[in-house]
Write a protein that holds these residues in place. Structure first.
Motif, PDB file in Angstrom:
ATOM      1  N   PHE A   1       0.813  -1.213  -0.087  1.00  0.00           N
ATOM      2  CA  PHE A   1       0.118  -0.032   0.058  1.00  0.00           C
ATOM      3  C   PHE A   1       0.664   1.300  -0.049  1.00  0.00           C
ATOM      4  CE2 PHE A   1      -1.893   3.279   2.821  1.00  0.00           C
ATOM      5  CZ  PHE A   1      -3.129   3.572   1.927  1.00  0.00           C
ATOM      6  N   ARG A   2       1.917   1.207   0.805  1.00  0.00           N
ATOM      7  CA  ARG A   2       2.567   2.439   0.868  1.00  0.00           C
ATOM      8  C   ARG A   2       3.355   2.973  -0.352  1.00  0.00           C
ATOM      9  NH1 ARG A   2       2.506   0.555   6.513  1.00  0.00           N
ATOM     10  NH2 ARG A   2       4.306  -1.115   5.960  1.00  0.00           N
ATOM     11  N   PRO A   3       4.143   2.429  -0.763  1.00  0.00           N
ATOM     12  CA  PRO A   3       4.849   2.800  -1.967  1.00  0.00           C
ATOM     13  C   PRO A   3       3.700   2.705  -3.093  1.00  0.00           C
ATOM     14  CG  PRO A   3       5.528   0.221  -1.636  1.00  0.00           C
ATOM     15  CD  PRO A   3       4.657   0.760  -0.386  1.00  0.00           C
ATOM     16  N   ALA A   4       2.904   2.180  -3.233  1.00  0.00           N
ATOM     17  CA  ALA A   4       1.718   2.415  -4.093  1.00  0.00           C
ATOM     18  C   ALA A   4       1.014   3.713  -4.356  1.00  0.00           C
ATOM     19  CB  ALA A   4       0.697   1.186  -4.133  1.00  0.00           C
ATOM     20  N   VAL A   5       0.819   4.288  -2.977  1.00  0.00           N
ATOM     21  CA  VAL A   5       0.295   5.619  -2.523  1.00  0.00           C
ATOM     22  C   VAL A   5       1.258   6.711  -3.169  1.00  0.00           C
ATOM     23  CG1 VAL A   5      -0.311   7.088  -0.805  1.00  0.00           C
ATOM     24  CG2 VAL A   5      -1.477   4.918  -0.792  1.00  0.00           C
ATOM     25  N   PHE A   6       2.414   6.392  -2.593  1.00  0.00           N
ATOM     26  CA  PHE A   6       3.606   7.338  -2.999  1.00  0.00           C
ATOM     27  C   PHE A   6       3.606   7.658  -4.461  1.00  0.00           C
ATOM     28  CE2 PHE A   6       5.711   6.799   1.393  1.00  0.00           C
ATOM     29  CZ  PHE A   6       4.655   7.410   2.047  1.00  0.00           C
ATOM     30  N   ALA A   7       3.888   6.435  -5.276  1.00  0.00           N
ATOM     31  CA  ALA A   7       3.943   6.372  -6.580  1.00  0.00           C
ATOM     32  C   ALA A   7       2.782   7.053  -7.367  1.00  0.00           C
ATOM     33  CB  ALA A   7       4.124   4.992  -7.263  1.00  0.00           C
ATOM     34  N   LEU A   8       1.404   6.901  -6.777  1.00  0.00           N
ATOM     35  CA  LEU A   8       0.290   7.356  -7.438  1.00  0.00           C
ATOM     36  C   LEU A   8       0.248   8.920  -7.052  1.00  0.00           C
ATOM     37  CD1 LEU A   8      -2.266   7.043  -9.147  1.00  0.00           C
ATOM     38  CD2 LEU A   8      -3.393   6.518  -6.809  1.00  0.00           C
ATOM     39  N   VAL A   9       0.641   9.162  -5.957  1.00  0.00           N
ATOM     40  CA  VAL A   9       0.732  10.916  -5.576  1.00  0.00           C
ATOM     41  C   VAL A   9       1.546  11.527  -6.817  1.00  0.00           C
ATOM     42  CG1 VAL A   9       1.424  12.486  -4.146  1.00  0.00           C
ATOM     43  CG2 VAL A   9      -0.154  10.706  -3.226  1.00  0.00           C
ATOM     44  N   ALA A  10       2.965  10.698  -6.957  1.00  0.00           N
ATOM     45  CA  ALA A  10       3.926  11.358  -7.810  1.00  0.00           C
ATOM     46  C   ALA A  10       3.260  11.585  -9.177  1.00  0.00           C
ATOM     47  CB  ALA A  10       5.089  10.248  -7.762  1.00  0.00           C
ATOM     48  N   GLN A  11       2.431  10.697  -9.729  1.00  0.00           N
ATOM     49  CA  GLN A  11       1.630  10.876 -10.824  1.00  0.00           C
ATOM     50  C   GLN A  11       0.715  12.119 -10.974  1.00  0.00           C
ATOM     51  OE1 GLN A  11       0.114   7.113 -12.082  1.00  0.00           O
ATOM     52  NE2 GLN A  11       2.052   6.192 -12.693  1.00  0.00           N
TER      53      GLN A  11
ATOM     54  N   VAL B   1      11.276  10.280  -4.849  1.00  0.00           N
ATOM     55  CA  VAL B   1      10.188  10.354  -6.033  1.00  0.00           C
ATOM     56  C   VAL B   1      11.229  11.266  -7.041  1.00  0.00           C
ATOM     57  CG1 VAL B   1       8.359  11.151  -7.203  1.00  0.00           C
ATOM     58  CG2 VAL B   1       8.345   9.944  -5.002  1.00  0.00           C
ATOM     59  N   GLY B   2      11.958  12.316  -6.391  1.00  0.00           N
ATOM     60  CA  GLY B   2      12.647  13.023  -7.615  1.00  0.00           C
ATOM     61  C   GLY B   2      13.992  12.422  -7.974  1.00  0.00           C
ATOM     62  N   MET B   3      14.522  11.563  -7.154  1.00  0.00           N
ATOM     63  CA  MET B   3      15.741  10.938  -7.730  1.00  0.00           C
ATOM     64  C   MET B   3      15.499   9.885  -8.727  1.00  0.00           C
ATOM     65  SD  MET B   3      17.799  10.409  -4.020  1.00  0.00           S
ATOM     66  CE  MET B   3      19.341   9.841  -4.915  1.00  0.00           C
ATOM     67  N   ALA B   4      14.315   9.263  -8.679  1.00  0.00           N
ATOM     68  CA  ALA B   4      13.836   8.116  -9.414  1.00  0.00           C
ATOM     69  C   ALA B   4      13.641   8.275 -10.907  1.00  0.00           C
ATOM     70  CB  ALA B   4      12.744   7.191  -8.704  1.00  0.00           C
ATOM     71  N   ALA B   5      14.298   7.449 -11.827  1.00  0.00           N
ATOM     72  CA  ALA B   5      13.731   7.880 -12.967  1.00  0.00           C
ATOM     73  C   ALA B   5      12.223   7.321 -13.098  1.00  0.00           C
ATOM     74  CB  ALA B   5      14.641   6.777 -14.208  1.00  0.00           C
ATOM     75  N   GLU B   6      11.406   7.577 -13.864  1.00  0.00           N
ATOM     76  CA  GLU B   6      10.125   7.180 -13.853  1.00  0.00           C
ATOM     77  C   GLU B   6       9.683   5.742 -13.950  1.00  0.00           C
ATOM     78  OE1 GLU B   6       5.820   7.984 -16.220  1.00  0.00           O
ATOM     79  OE2 GLU B   6       7.358   9.199 -16.628  1.00  0.00           O
ATOM     80  N   HIS B   7      10.666   4.797 -14.761  1.00  0.00           N
ATOM     81  CA  HIS B   7      10.464   3.435 -15.029  1.00  0.00           C
ATOM     82  C   HIS B   7      10.771   2.688 -13.707  1.00  0.00           C
ATOM     83  CE1 HIS B   7      14.684   4.031 -16.280  1.00  0.00           C
ATOM     84  NE2 HIS B   7      14.677   2.726 -16.116  1.00  0.00           N
ATOM     85  N   LEU B   8      11.559   3.514 -12.879  1.00  0.00           N
ATOM     86  CA  LEU B   8      12.080   2.754 -11.694  1.00  0.00           C
ATOM     87  C   LEU B   8      11.447   3.369 -10.345  1.00  0.00           C
ATOM     88  CD1 LEU B   8      15.889   2.503 -12.648  1.00  0.00           C
ATOM     89  CD2 LEU B   8      14.407   0.732 -12.555  1.00  0.00           C
ATOM     90  N   ARG B   9      10.511   4.245 -10.423  1.00  0.00           N
ATOM     91  CA  ARG B   9      10.031   4.855  -9.291  1.00  0.00           C
ATOM     92  C   ARG B   9       9.395   3.969  -8.417  1.00  0.00           C
ATOM     93  NH1 ARG B   9       5.856   9.146 -11.242  1.00  0.00           N
ATOM     94  NH2 ARG B   9       7.796  10.338 -11.587  1.00  0.00           N
ATOM     95  N   GLY B  10       8.965   2.943  -8.734  1.00  0.00           N
ATOM     96  CA  GLY B  10       8.272   1.861  -7.759  1.00  0.00           C
ATOM     97  C   GLY B  10       9.230   1.243  -7.271  1.00  0.00           C
ATOM     98  N   ARG B  11      10.367   0.758  -7.756  1.00  0.00           N
ATOM     99  CA  ARG B  11      11.275   0.113  -7.052  1.00  0.00           C
ATOM    100  C   ARG B  11      12.119   0.806  -6.241  1.00  0.00           C
ATOM    101  NH1 ARG B  11      11.339  -2.029 -12.419  1.00  0.00           N
ATOM    102  NH2 ARG B  11      11.545  -4.559 -12.422  1.00  0.00           N
TER     103      ARG B  11
END
Length: 430
Positions: free
Chosen positions: A119-129, A356-366
């Motif tokens: 749940f937690r990384p999914a929420v943060f990734a969705l917010v980033a989108q 989130v700012g450090m991550a390339a979009e295709h690696l954001r979840g990781r």
């Protein structure tokens, strides 16, 4: 918009169902969270020592969930993983009602913790989108504020149900929590973005039409280009992960260490920790978004350094409280809690926005899955480490945390020199 901006709130137009889903989820979590240990003991008749072993076993078995969730987010998008995490917890909390066998409950606890870790990384990734440019920290701050308010309100409702219904009240709490996860899953699954498209490259929702070639089944367009090997090759990110581990221990000191320290080590009245927790909750609800707005123009490593220094000050105040003067001790604890909470308000949204700012979009979840792994490790280690240190000296846990914060400051100072400017500080729209 002027009032919204003054309060440090982001633009929520077209995204309100996501906010409602978070509030509903938090209300349900608040219903059960205060009774997570007591429920299995009082409603299921399981000895407290066995309950502790069950929860620890579940925490250990759920350690791979964060990294796996990161891979799934990059592959399928955060919305699907978020819905799945809620549905997992619908099933587990429903099943809690129908079993009282310890080994079955261990499996259910493990599955529940897997759902939490997804749940937690999914929420943060969705917010980033969905966040507007430059306002990710505001979204993370608002999410945290709403979750604290929802958990607090849910805790009050849960306490009422348990006090009124006894064992039946516990069952009602668990059932309502399952319903809350189901409602949250439905809100996220049926939400369709109506806001204006964001600029290319900012991570727009993959489920909506975008001015780019479509990706199959929600897959990120560049998903096959990298994996955790690429994440682990990012040495700057490994430094950030080290600070995440430190800050996780600092945060967990509030729930795992402070009550035992106040009541057992200092012999102070049992009502004091509850008052300190209330101060923390009220400050988070009222001040989180405004403080996030106030510091968004500063470089994130510098903000995190200030948070670490403030945590050290708060730990020093906690360690210095006398055990033989209740009033003076409570005054010191309140001051320490205020400083602790300001550090928490600075760190939480800033760390998330930095990663989130450090991550390339295709690696954001990781990247976010790796952050979740550090939190999971801290949750496994903190209870044992804190209690071991506390048994050997009332001030030792606070001293150890101060040393950890000092190490984090050194790491952040180096990151301040090596991270690109756009990672350290987002450009905020006027």
């Amino acid at each position: 918009m002027a009032v919204t901006d003054t309060l440090g709130l982001p633009n929520t137009k077209g995204r309100r169902p996501l906010i409602v889903a978070q509030v509903v989820d938090a209300l349900g979590t608040g219903l059960f969270l205060p009774f997570a240990v007591v429920y299995f003991h009082a409603a299921k008749g399981i000895p407290l020592t066995t309950v502790g072993l069950m929860l620890s076993t579940g925490a250990l078995l759920s350690l791979p969930a964060g990294p796996l969730g990161g891979r799934l987010i990059d592959r399928f998008g955060p919305r699907g993983v978020l819905v799945a995490s809620n549905l997992i917890r619908v099933l587990t909390f429903t099943a809690y009602v129908f079993t009282d066998t310890p080994w079955q409950l261990v499996l259910l606890v493990t599955a529940t913790l897997w759902g939490d870790s997804l749940f937690r990384p999914a929420v943060f990734a969705l917010v980033a989108q969905v966040a507007d440019d430059g306002h990710r920290a505001r979204w993370y701050a608002m999410d945290r504020s709403l979750r604290n308010a929802g958990i607090g309100a849910g805790g009050l409702v849960g306490s009422t149900l348990v006090g009124w219904g006894g064992t039946s009240g516990y069952t009602a709490v668990v059932a309502l929590n399952a319903v809350s996860f189901l409602l949250a899953a439905g809100l996220v699954a049926t939400w369709r973005r109506t806001a204006a498209p964001r600029p290319a490259g900012d991570g727009a929702d993959q489920a909506q039409p975008q001015p780019q070639p479509p990706a199959p089944a929600g897959e990120a367009p560049q998903e096959r280009r990298g994996g955790y090997r690429e994440v682990l090759a990012d040495r700057a990110f490994l430094g950030v992960l080290a600070t995440v581990g430190v800050f996780a221990l600092c945060d967990l000191a509030l729930t795992l260490l402070l009550s035992a320290y106040v009541i057992e080590a200092r012999g102070l009245p049992a009502w004091q920790p509850g008052m300190l927790f209330a101060i923390n909750t009220v400050m988070v609800v009222l001040a989180q978004t405004a403080l996030a707005k106030a510091v968004e123009r500063y470089r994130r490593p510098a903000v995190l350094q200030v948070a670490a220094v403030l945590w050290m000050v708060s730990f020093g105040l906690f360690a210095a409280v006398p055990g033989d003067h209740t009033g003076l001790a409570f005054g010191g604890l309140v001051l320490g809690m205020v400083v602790f909470t300001v550090a928490e308000l600075l760190q939480a949204p800033t760390s998330s926005a930095l990663i989130v700012g450090m991550a390339a979009e295709h690696l954001r979840g990781r990247y976010l899955g790796s952050e979740e792994l550090m939190w999971s490790l801290a949750r496994v280690l903190a209870p044992t480490v804190f209690t071991w240190l506390l048994a050997r000296g009332a001030g030792l846990p606070w001293l150890a945390l101060c040393l950890c914060c000092l190490a984090a400051i050194v790491v952040l100072r180096r990151l301040h020199r090596v991270l690109p400017a756009h990672v350290q500080r987002e450009t905020v729209d006027a």
